[in-house]
Design a protein around this motif. Structure first.
Motif, PDB file in Angstrom:
ATOM      1  N   LEU A 107       0.836  -1.199   0.000  1.00 16.49           N
ATOM      2  CA  LEU A 107       0.000   0.000   0.000  1.00 16.49           C
ATOM      3  C   LEU A 107       0.873   1.253   0.000  1.00 16.49           C
ATOM      4  O   LEU A 107       0.587   2.220  -0.725  1.00 16.49           O
ATOM      5  N   GLN A 108       1.941   1.252   0.783  1.00 12.58           N
ATOM      6  CA  GLN A 108       2.853   2.398   0.802  1.00 12.58           C
ATOM      7  C   GLN A 108       3.487   2.625  -0.566  1.00 12.58           C
ATOM      8  O   GLN A 108       3.641   3.764  -1.010  1.00 12.58           O
ATOM      9  N   GLN A 109       3.860   1.554  -1.225  1.00 10.84           N
ATOM     10  CA  GLN A 109       4.451   1.676  -2.560  1.00 10.84           C
ATOM     11  C   GLN A 109       3.434   2.298  -3.523  1.00 10.84           C
ATOM     12  O   GLN A 109       3.785   3.196  -4.303  1.00 10.84           O
ATOM     13  N   GLN A 110       2.185   1.849  -3.466  1.00 11.20           N
ATOM     14  CA  GLN A 110       1.143   2.417  -4.325  1.00 11.20           C
ATOM     15  C   GLN A 110       0.912   3.891  -4.005  1.00 11.20           C
ATOM     16  O   GLN A 110       0.781   4.721  -4.908  1.00 11.20           O
ATOM     17  N   ALA A 111       0.864   4.222  -2.711  1.00  9.51           N
ATOM     18  CA  ALA A 111       0.648   5.613  -2.294  1.00  9.51           C
ATOM     19  C   ALA A 111       1.819   6.486  -2.734  1.00  9.51           C
ATOM     20  O   ALA A 111       1.612   7.627  -3.181  1.00  9.51           O
ATOM     21  N   ASN A 112       3.011   5.965  -2.622  1.00  6.82           N
ATOM     22  CA  ASN A 112       4.197   6.717  -3.050  1.00  6.82           C
ATOM     23  C   ASN A 112       4.102   7.054  -4.533  1.00  6.82           C
ATOM     24  O   ASN A 112       4.349   8.194  -4.929  1.00  6.82           O
ATOM     25  N   ARG A 113       3.731   6.075  -5.336  1.00 11.85           N
ATOM     26  CA  ARG A 113       3.593   6.312  -6.784  1.00 11.85           C
ATOM     27  C   ARG A 113       2.504   7.343  -7.081  1.00 11.85           C
ATOM     28  O   ARG A 113       2.603   8.103  -8.040  1.00 11.85           O
ATOM     29  N   ALA A 114       1.448   7.347  -6.249  1.00  8.57           N
ATOM     30  CA  ALA A 114       0.328   8.271  -6.459  1.00  8.57           C
ATOM     31  C   ALA A 114       0.555   9.620  -5.787  1.00  8.57           C
ATOM     32  O   ALA A 114      -0.283  10.526  -5.911  1.00  8.57           O
ATOM     33  N   GLY A 115       1.659   9.759  -5.064  1.00  4.22           N
ATOM     34  CA  GLY A 115       1.915  11.000  -4.344  1.00  4.22           C
ATOM     35  C   GLY A 115       0.951  11.213  -3.192  1.00  4.22           C
ATOM     36  O   GLY A 115       0.602  12.342  -2.856  1.00  4.22           O
ATOM     37  N   ALA A 116       0.515  10.117  -2.590  1.00  4.07           N
ATOM     38  CA  ALA A 116      -0.486  10.186  -1.518  1.00  4.07           C
ATOM     39  C   ALA A 116       0.133   9.892  -0.159  1.00  4.07           C
ATOM     40  O   ALA A 116       1.162   9.231  -0.062  1.00  4.07           O
ATOM     41  N   ALA A 153       5.761   9.447   2.000  1.00  2.00           N
ATOM     42  CA  ALA A 153       7.090   9.061   1.513  1.00  2.00           C
ATOM     43  C   ALA A 153       8.183  10.001   1.984  1.00  2.00           C
ATOM     44  O   ALA A 153       9.279   9.557   2.299  1.00  2.00           O
ATOM     45  N   SER A 154       7.912  11.277   2.070  1.00  3.23           N
ATOM     46  CA  SER A 154       8.973  12.210   2.464  1.00  3.23           C
ATOM     47  C   SER A 154       9.369  12.049   3.927  1.00  3.23           C
ATOM     48  O   SER A 154      10.402  12.537   4.336  1.00  3.23           O
ATOM     49  N   LYS A 155       8.561  11.352   4.732  1.00  4.85           N
ATOM     50  CA  LYS A 155       8.871  11.135   6.140  1.00  4.85           C
ATOM     51  C   LYS A 155       9.642   9.843   6.367  1.00  4.85           C
ATOM     52  O   LYS A 155       9.921   9.465   7.484  1.00  4.85           O
ATOM     53  N   THR A 156       9.963   9.143   5.311  1.00  2.00           N
ATOM     54  CA  THR A 156      10.604   7.845   5.462  1.00  2.00           C
ATOM     55  C   THR A 156      11.841   7.753   4.586  1.00  2.00           C
ATOM     56  O   THR A 156      11.943   8.434   3.579  1.00  2.00           O
ATOM     57  N   SER A 157      12.744   6.912   4.969  1.00  2.00           N
ATOM     58  CA  SER A 157      13.938   6.694   4.152  1.00  2.00           C
ATOM     59  C   SER A 157      13.699   5.605   3.112  1.00  2.00           C
ATOM     60  O   SER A 157      14.522   5.390   2.245  1.00  2.00           O
ATOM     61  N   LYS A 158      12.563   4.948   3.201  1.00  2.00           N
ATOM     62  CA  LYS A 158      12.262   3.873   2.255  1.00  2.00           C
ATOM     63  C   LYS A 158      11.671   4.473   0.986  1.00  2.00           C
ATOM     64  O   LYS A 158      10.733   5.228   1.045  1.00  2.00           O
TER      65      LYS A 158
END
Length: 170
Positions: A107-116, A153-158
């Motif tokens: 879910l995080q990967q999908q959100a990252n791609r969507a800028g969410a 995403a900006s709050k994580t190093s992943k």
């Protein structure tokens, strides 16, 4: 293999069973009889279902499967750049196997791609709080009863999940 499929009306019995099992520790502490427990669970299940439908119209309710067998659910509301992880739950015998971690990382990967960013609400004593923190969710507000947490995403190093074995079948 872990995958998800859209929940259908015929999944309601499984979803009620999953909900009931998630409340067992709480119910056992009350010393109620089985009939009282069942009545309470049905009442709470209906209230939760109606509340989620009203609060999150069009949310994606997915059945989580392991090798084709239903083992849990993941309920997500996506609205622009603000997503809500409404619920993620697994049958007791499938917990602590990395399934929840895999689902959330996907879910995080999908959100990252969507800028969410992803929001969720959790009871502070819920053991999932540790998992959310490990996966870089951070507390943003407490209602007194629930801890509201957020990931972006900006709050994580992943930049990508550590592993991804989840497949979505529509």
């Amino acid at each position: 293999m872990i995958d998800t499929v859209a929940a259908k009306s015929e999944d309601e019995a499984f979803l009620f069973q999953l909900y009931s099992l998630s409340r067992q520790d709480e119910l056992q502490s009350w010393n109620w009889g089985l009939a009282e427990q069942e009545q309470f669970l049905h009442m709470q299940w209906r209230a939760q279902t109606m509340s989620y439908a009203a609060s999150y119209p069009g949310a994606n309710r997915m059945i989580v499967r392991k090798n084709g067998v239903p083992v849990g659910q993941m309920y997500v509301f996506e609205k622009g750049s603000e997503w809500v992880l409404i619920d993620i739950s697994l049958l007791p015998e499938y917990r602590n196997q990395g399934i929840g971690t895999s689902l959330i990382l996907d879910l995080q990967q999908q959100a990252n791609r969507a800028g969410a960013r992803i929001h969720l609400s959790v009871l502070p004593m819920n053991r999932a709080t540790n998992l959310y923190q490990k996966l870089d969710f951070f507390p943003v507000h407490s209602t007194g009863l629930h801890q509201l947490m957020e990931w972006h995403a900006s709050k994580t190093s992943k930049s990508e999940p550590k592993f991804n074995e989840v497949r979505t079948n529509e």
